[in-house]
Each structure stands twice: as structure tokens, then as C-alpha cells.
Design a protein around this motif. Structure first.
Motif, PDB file in Angstrom:
ATOM      1  N   UNK A  35      34.433 -23.946 -57.421  1.00 18.37           N
ATOM      2  CA  UNK A  35      33.464 -23.129 -56.703  1.00 18.37           C
ATOM      3  C   UNK A  35      34.123 -22.512 -55.482  1.00 18.37           C
ATOM      4  N   UNK A  36      33.556 -21.412 -55.033  1.00 19.37           N
ATOM      5  CA  UNK A  36      34.090 -20.795 -53.819  1.00 19.37           C
ATOM      6  C   UNK A  36      34.004 -21.749 -52.639  1.00 19.37           C
ATOM      7  N   UNK A  37      32.997 -22.574 -52.607  1.00 23.24           N
ATOM      8  CA  UNK A  37      32.824 -23.513 -51.496  1.00 23.24           C
ATOM      9  C   UNK A  37      33.891 -24.599 -51.480  1.00 23.24           C
ATOM     10  N   UNK A  38      34.725 -24.661 -52.535  1.00 23.75           N
ATOM     11  CA  UNK A  38      35.861 -25.585 -52.520  1.00 23.75           C
ATOM     12  C   UNK A  38      36.993 -25.075 -51.635  1.00 23.75           C
ATOM     13  N   UNK A  39      36.869 -23.849 -51.136  1.00 28.53           N
ATOM     14  CA  UNK A  39      37.900 -23.241 -50.300  1.00 28.53           C
ATOM     15  C   UNK A  39      37.403 -23.142 -48.862  1.00 28.53           C
ATOM     16  N   UNK A  40      38.324 -23.066 -47.913  1.00 31.28           N
ATOM     17  CA  UNK A  40      37.919 -23.069 -46.495  1.00 31.28           C
ATOM     18  C   UNK A  40      37.100 -21.843 -46.106  1.00 31.28           C
ATOM     19  N   UNK A 380      50.513 -22.949 -67.214  1.00 31.63           N
ATOM     20  CA  UNK A 380      50.763 -24.281 -66.641  1.00 31.63           C
ATOM     21  C   UNK A 380      50.064 -24.322 -65.284  1.00 31.63           C
ATOM     22  N   UNK A 381      48.764 -24.613 -65.251  1.00 36.74           N
ATOM     23  CA  UNK A 381      48.008 -24.520 -63.994  1.00 36.74           C
ATOM     24  C   UNK A 381      48.566 -25.373 -62.862  1.00 36.74           C
ATOM     25  N   UNK A 382      49.096 -26.533 -63.181  1.00 35.63           N
ATOM     26  CA  UNK A 382      49.609 -27.421 -62.144  1.00 35.63           C
ATOM     27  C   UNK A 382      50.731 -26.758 -61.338  1.00 35.63           C
ATOM     28  N   UNK A 383      51.402 -25.778 -61.961  1.00 32.33           N
ATOM     29  CA  UNK A 383      52.463 -25.078 -61.258  1.00 32.33           C
ATOM     30  C   UNK A 383      51.988 -24.390 -59.991  1.00 32.33           C
ATOM     31  N   UNK A 384      50.716 -23.989 -59.939  1.00 31.00           N
ATOM     32  CA  UNK A 384      50.191 -23.352 -58.734  1.00 31.00           C
ATOM     33  C   UNK A 384      50.263 -24.308 -57.545  1.00 31.00           C
ATOM     34  N   UNK A 385      49.819 -25.517 -57.744  1.00 31.97           N
ATOM     35  CA  UNK A 385      49.888 -26.510 -56.667  1.00 31.97           C
ATOM     36  C   UNK A 385      51.337 -26.803 -56.293  1.00 31.97           C
ATOM     37  N   UNK A 389      53.216 -26.179 -52.734  1.00 31.47           N
ATOM     38  CA  UNK A 389      53.772 -27.351 -52.044  1.00 31.47           C
ATOM     39  C   UNK A 389      55.248 -27.124 -51.700  1.00 31.47           C
ATOM     40  N   UNK A 390      55.985 -26.494 -52.601  1.00 25.42           N
ATOM     41  CA  UNK A 390      57.393 -26.186 -52.335  1.00 25.42           C
ATOM     42  C   UNK A 390      57.522 -25.296 -51.099  1.00 25.42           C
ATOM     43  N   UNK A 391      56.727 -24.216 -51.058  1.00 25.63           N
ATOM     44  CA  UNK A 391      56.785 -23.311 -49.913  1.00 25.63           C
ATOM     45  C   UNK A 391      56.314 -24.000 -48.639  1.00 25.63           C
ATOM     46  N   UNK A 392      55.313 -24.825 -48.767  1.00 23.91           N
ATOM     47  CA  UNK A 392      54.801 -25.568 -47.606  1.00 23.91           C
ATOM     48  C   UNK A 392      55.895 -26.429 -46.972  1.00 23.91           C
ATOM     49  N   UNK A 393      56.640 -27.151 -47.795  1.00 27.28           N
ATOM     50  CA  UNK A 393      57.666 -28.053 -47.279  1.00 27.28           C
ATOM     51  C   UNK A 393      58.892 -27.303 -46.770  1.00 27.28           C
ATOM     52  N   UNK A 394      59.354 -26.330 -47.540  1.00 31.45           N
ATOM     53  CA  UNK A 394      60.600 -25.660 -47.163  1.00 31.45           C
ATOM     54  C   UNK A 394      60.404 -24.763 -45.946  1.00 31.45           C
ATOM     55  N   UNK A 431      42.918 -21.863 -59.926  1.00 32.99           N
ATOM     56  CA  UNK A 431      42.202 -21.963 -58.660  1.00 32.99           C
ATOM     57  C   UNK A 431      41.934 -23.420 -58.288  1.00 32.99           C
ATOM     58  N   UNK A 432      41.657 -24.254 -59.288  1.00 34.58           N
ATOM     59  CA  UNK A 432      41.412 -25.670 -59.006  1.00 34.58           C
ATOM     60  C   UNK A 432      42.648 -26.325 -58.397  1.00 34.58           C
ATOM     61  N   UNK A 433      43.831 -26.021 -58.925  1.00 34.39           N
ATOM     62  CA  UNK A 433      45.052 -26.600 -58.367  1.00 34.39           C
ATOM     63  C   UNK A 433      45.405 -25.978 -57.013  1.00 34.39           C
ATOM     64  N   UNK A 434      45.039 -24.724 -56.813  1.00 33.03           N
ATOM     65  CA  UNK A 434      45.237 -24.133 -55.495  1.00 33.03           C
ATOM     66  C   UNK A 434      44.351 -24.826 -54.465  1.00 33.03           C
ATOM     67  N   UNK A 435      43.097 -25.070 -54.834  1.00 33.86           N
ATOM     68  CA  UNK A 435      42.184 -25.764 -53.923  1.00 33.86           C
ATOM     69  C   UNK A 435      42.715 -27.153 -53.574  1.00 33.86           C
ATOM     70  N   UNK A 436      43.322 -27.824 -54.553  1.00 38.89           N
ATOM     71  CA  UNK A 436      43.865 -29.158 -54.282  1.00 38.89           C
ATOM     72  C   UNK A 436      45.042 -29.082 -53.312  1.00 38.89           C
ATOM     73  N   UNK A 437      45.887 -28.061 -53.469  1.00 37.06           N
ATOM     74  CA  UNK A 437      46.997 -27.886 -52.537  1.00 37.06           C
ATOM     75  C   UNK A 437      46.490 -27.662 -51.116  1.00 37.06           C
ATOM     76  N   UNK A 438      45.418 -26.903 -50.980  1.00 40.57           N
ATOM     77  CA  UNK A 438      44.843 -26.655 -49.657  1.00 40.57           C
ATOM     78  C   UNK A 438      44.270 -27.948 -49.079  1.00 40.57           C
TER      79      UNK A 438
END
Length: 518
Positions: A35-40, A380-385, A389-394, A431-438
Motif C-alpha cells: 500500500x502507499x501507506x507503507x511508504x513515508x 527477481x524482486x529481492x534485488x530491489x532491496x 542496500x548496496x548503495x546505502x552502505x557504499x 515495491x514491497x522489497x523497496x518498502x522493506x529497504x526503507x
């Protein structure tokens, strides 16, 4: 011509700025309910296009020929002999397309500016609800290629800066989000390594072009693009930012890479693939120099930045743009032989320009995910997360936007344009894996679906369909697919399982809709 064009853009902006004041079980992962409400709060949702892929009108109002205009008319360059001479005729139908954006309820619209239209002879603009503007998205005046070789020349840096400066002067009062260059890594690979994009440079084993050096020219082109980016950002910050208060980023094409086996060398190869593709672009604009992994393997072939260039490069982005569609396997080619033997791999894996990494979408004949209409874009949806995460850390959690993500319908299959369920499943899962990364702390501030309507997909012509709207090839009428209904309901936070239960948009084409309302 410029006065007419500028007036048109002003009208577009006024209209769009005024607008600013789950259906089926997912087959790609476990069932998701996103859902959209899963995002900030404040998270931007939008759709993306690029000027050359939808505008058409390639000779109207004084526009000059661009590199793709010339390339498209070289026999055998584009699938089915297609061209973008007319494309979706967005240049003449932009008001209709703005209505579509309104009906979807998007917060923002990512689009690009046609360099050949703003500067017809090395002297346009599209529009958005919250304009998210790409200055350079693969197309540039053919004159610059003829005169000095385009991005292979340092002269291109200054012409790009001049182009960007005109964009800031003309539209900066309405644009707060700028992307300098779209996917320098992908463009350099296709244009100067494989030779499948203009100017079609390559050398064996990557291809058999009439000219080019696949091991060196991509490095030179990216070097000039990065310096053009840095000089552009410097001018924006010094001359425009205090008044216009915008932010500037760069967009990188971002496969995620997973080791082909559990062998330590394949794990290192996956890390190397990320460095040679993503960090190649982002390390310089964050840290001021190329990744140490590339310097180690390329040696003197990798251009060097002068000390003053490193200064303007360092921290020359306010955000990272991530274009992510798929994940590939990575295999080490330093200590083992690599033979490209399936349609999802690329030649030259045993070369430094590829990081001595073989990448493919299959392992032992089994694909990494469900195929789509693009040879290497497996689901491969998990690749989004993982890529976030790679960009977040590096990059120390630099603000990010997912500037492209979307699903291409499989080739040679008849798509039910009113029931594109696989596209909906793809979008929900990613989008679900993106929301989890957030939720895990990644500073991602927006997401742009690729793309608003079926368009000219570069060398694939019109045979690959990413749009949530179908465009009739004869009438150019736009017809919403079921995914358009899903996206609209997602944006209105409709979380019911079936789109039909929500207040969805009509699935009639735009001409029919207009006729009924009159």
C-alpha cells in the motif's frame, strides 16, 4: 520557434503544478499486499518517460537532427526497421498525456529535455506535476558527433554545460529536481563497447563495427560525462541554487549481481561487477575518484582526474538515481575460463572493461527468475532491496530515488492490454522489497514507474512494451491497461484485493472517453 516552445512549456507547468495543490496472487514471490501507506510521508510516486522515446515531431519547430535520428535510418540498426520520427507524438499530444498523469494521481513526472530541440544548431522541454527533469537521456545533436566525436571528446563537456545552463535559466524556477545524465554506464557500454547504440563503436570480441575500441572508448566517454556532470553541478550551485533551491543528481543503471556459485571467487566477482558498473559512476561523484577495484585492473587505461577535477567531482550529487529492473549471476573470469553460451550473457567477460566477470541470467539452464520481454531482465524482486542496500552502505546512505523500474511484456506473445496481470505482480513485488529497504533505514525518497506509455525502446523499437498505457500504432490513441488502474488505486491507497472493487479509471481509450464527456 523558441518563443512558441517556451510558451507551451509554461502552459504545461501551470496545468501540472495546479494538480500538485491486491488484484491477483503474485507469481514472482509470495503474495504481497503493498500500500502507499507503507511508504513515508512525502515520498514521491511518479511515472517516467524520455523525450526521444515519445515525442516524435523530429523536424518540427526548427529541431535539428540528433544522433538517434541518423542511427534509426541506418538499415538493420533498429528492430523491424522502426524509428522514432513520430513515436507517440507526445510533442503534439502533450495535453492529453498530462490528463493521463492527472487521472493516475502521481506526485511527480520524470522526463527529459531534447537537446536537439532546445539548441537546434548548437543553440525544449517536457513537463511534470512535480517536474523531475533529466537533462541528457541518450540523445544529443548529431552536429556534435560530426564535429568532434561526441562524448569521446573533452569538447562535449563544455557543450553539455552550456545546454544545462540554458535549462536552468529557462526552467529552474519551476524545476526542483534535476538529473544531469541518465545511465552513463549503460550508454557507454552500448554505444562504445557493444556498438548497438549510436555512434556504433566497438571492436572484437564485443562486435564487428567499422571503428572503435571496446576496451578503451567506454572509459573515455564516461570520463567526459562525469566531468560534464561535475562542471554542470558547480555552475548550478554557484549561480542558481540559492534562488531556485533545487537539487541535482545523476542516474545509474543498476543490475544487482549474485554469485553464480558459493565459491569465494564468484562472490568476489559479484562485488567486482557492482564496482565496475555502479561504483564506476557513483564513486567519482561521491568520493572524487574511480573505484579502487577499477584502478587495480585497468591500470593506465583508466583516465586520471586532475586534482582540481577531483575537487569539483567530490560530493557533486544531492541524490542518487537508481534505475533497477533485474538481477544477474556473476562468475569469476580471472581464475577460470568464461564462455558465453546462452542468450542472457555478453561477450568479452574475460576483459578488464567487463571486470573479468561473466554475467548471465541462467545457472545450469535454470533462469534466475521469470523472463520478460528483455533478454537480461528476469524478475527477481529481492534485488530491489539488495541494490538499495548496496548503495546505502557504499555511499553512506546518500538520498536516493528509484528513477526507473518496470516490466516489459514478453516478446512474441499477445498481451491482453486490459489485463496485464504480470506487470501488476512485478510492480507489487518490487515495491514491497523497496518498502522493506526503507524500513531498514535506506533514505529512498521517491519511485518512478517505467513507463507511462508504450514507447520507442531504442534498438528494440516498438517490439518491447513497458507502458501502463497502450498506444495504438495507427491512431496513436492511448488506452489504459489494467496496470494503470492498479497504479491509480495504489496511489489512492486502495488496498482491496481486486481493482474492480476500487474507484478505478475507465479502460476506454482517451478519444472515446472525451467523446462521452462532450
Amino acid at each position: 520557434m523558441w518563443k512558441k516552445f517556451s510558451s507551451t512549456i509554461t502552459i504545461v507547468f501551470l496545468i501540472l503544478c495546479a494538480a500538485a495543490n491486491s488484484i491477483v496472487k503474485a507469481s514472482f514471490e509470495d503474495e504481497v499486499d503493498i500500500k502507499r501507506s507503507d511508504f513515508p510521508d512525502g515520498f514521491l510516486f511518479g511515472a517516467a518517460t524520455s523525450s526521444y522515446q515519445i515525442e516524435g515531431a523530429n523536424l518540427e519547430d526548427g529541431r535539428s537532427l540528433c544522433n538517434w535520428d541518423v542511427f534509426c535510418h541506418i538499415k538493420g540498426s533498429i528492430a523491424n526497421g522502426d524509428s522514432a520520427d513520430i513515436a507517440e507524438d507526445h510533442y503534439n499530444r502533450y495535453m492529453e498525456d498530462i490528463e493521463i498523469l492527472h487521472s493516475l494521481g502521481v506526485d511527480a513526472y520524470r522526463f527529459s529535455i531534447s537537446w536537439s530541440r532546445v539548441l537546434p544548431n548548437n543553440s525544449k522541454f517536457s513537463a511534470g506535476i512535480e517536474p523531475f527533469v533529466t537533462i541528457h537521456h541518450f540523445d544529443y545533436p548529431q552536429e556534435l558527433e560530426n564535429r568532434y566525436g561526441g562524448w569521446l571528446s573533452h569538447l562535449m563537456q563544455e557543450d553539455f554545460v552550456h545546454f544545462a545552463e540554458i535549462c536552468f535559466q529557462s526552467f529552474g524556477d519551476r524545476v526542483k529536481y534535476w538529473c544531469t545524465i541518465n545511465e552513463p554506464n549503460l550508454f557507454s557500454e552500448f554505444a562504445y563497447e557493444r556498438g548497438t547504440y549510436p555512434p556504433a563503436h566497438c571492436s572484437p570480441p564485443f562486435g564487428n563495427c567499422s571503428t572503435g575500441n571496446s576496451d578503451v572508448e567506454p572509459l573515455i566517454a564516461v570520463h567526459n560525462m562525469l566531468l560534464g556532470h561535475a562542471k554542470t553541478v558547480k555552475i548550478y550551485r554557484e549561480r542558481f541554487k540559492s534562488e531556485q533551491r533545487g537539487v541535482v543528481g545523476i542516474v545509474v543503471h543498476s543490475f544487482m549481481y549474485k554469485p553464480l556459485t558459493e565459491d569465494k571467487r564468484d562472490k568476489e566477482a559479484a562485488d567486482r561487477a557492482l564496482a565496475f558498473n555502479i561504483a564506476w559512476i557513483l564513486d567519482p561523484v561521491v568520493f572524487g575518484d574511480y573505484p579502487p577495484e577499477m584502478r587495480h585492473y585497468h591500470g593506465s587505461e583508466l583516465p586520471k582526474f586532475a586534482s582540481e577535477e577531483r575537487i569539483i567531482l567530490r560530493d557533486s550529487i544531492d541524490f542518487i538515481g537508481i534505475n533497477h529492473y533485474a538481477t544477474l549471476y556473476a562468475k569469476d573470469c580471472i581464475y577460470s575460463s568464461c564462455i558465453c553460451n546462452d542468450s542472457s550473457c555478453t561477450k568479452g567477460s574475460d576483459r578488464a572493461i567487463r571486470g573479468f566477470v561473466y554475467t548471465a541470467a541462467e545457472r545450469d539452464g535454470v533462469p534466475i527468475g521469470e523472463p520478460t520481454g528483455m533478454a537480461r531482465f528476469f524478475v527477481v524482486p529481492r534485488g530491489m532491496e539488495e541494490i538499495v542496500e548496496y548503495a546505502k552502505k557504499r555511499y553512506l546512505n546518500k538520498p536516493m530515488f528509484v528513477t526507473e523500474n518496470g516490466y516489459s511484456s514478453p516478446l512474441n506473445k499477445v498481451e491482453d492490454y486490459h489485463h496485464d496481470v504480470k506487470r501488476i505482480n512485478y510492480l507489487k513485488s518490487y515495491l514491497a522489497f523497496l518498502a522493506r529497504a526503507i524500513r531498514n533505514g535506506a533514505d529512498v525518497r521517491g519511485y518512478f514507474l517505467w513507463t507511462l506509455m508504450d514507447d520507442f525502446e531504442w534498438v528494440n523499437g516498438y517490439s518491447v512494451r513497458f507502458g501502463i498505457y497502450r498506444v495504438d500504432p495507427q491512431t496513436l490513441n492511448r488506452t489504459p491497461k489494467l496496470s494503470a488502474s492498479w497504479f491509480r488505486n495504489f496511489l489512492s491507497n486502495c488496498s482491496l484485493n481486486y481493482v474492480e472493487s476500487c474507484n478505478s479509471i475507465s479502460l476506454m481509450n482517451t478519444d472515446e472517453s472525451r467523446a462521452q464527456s462532450e
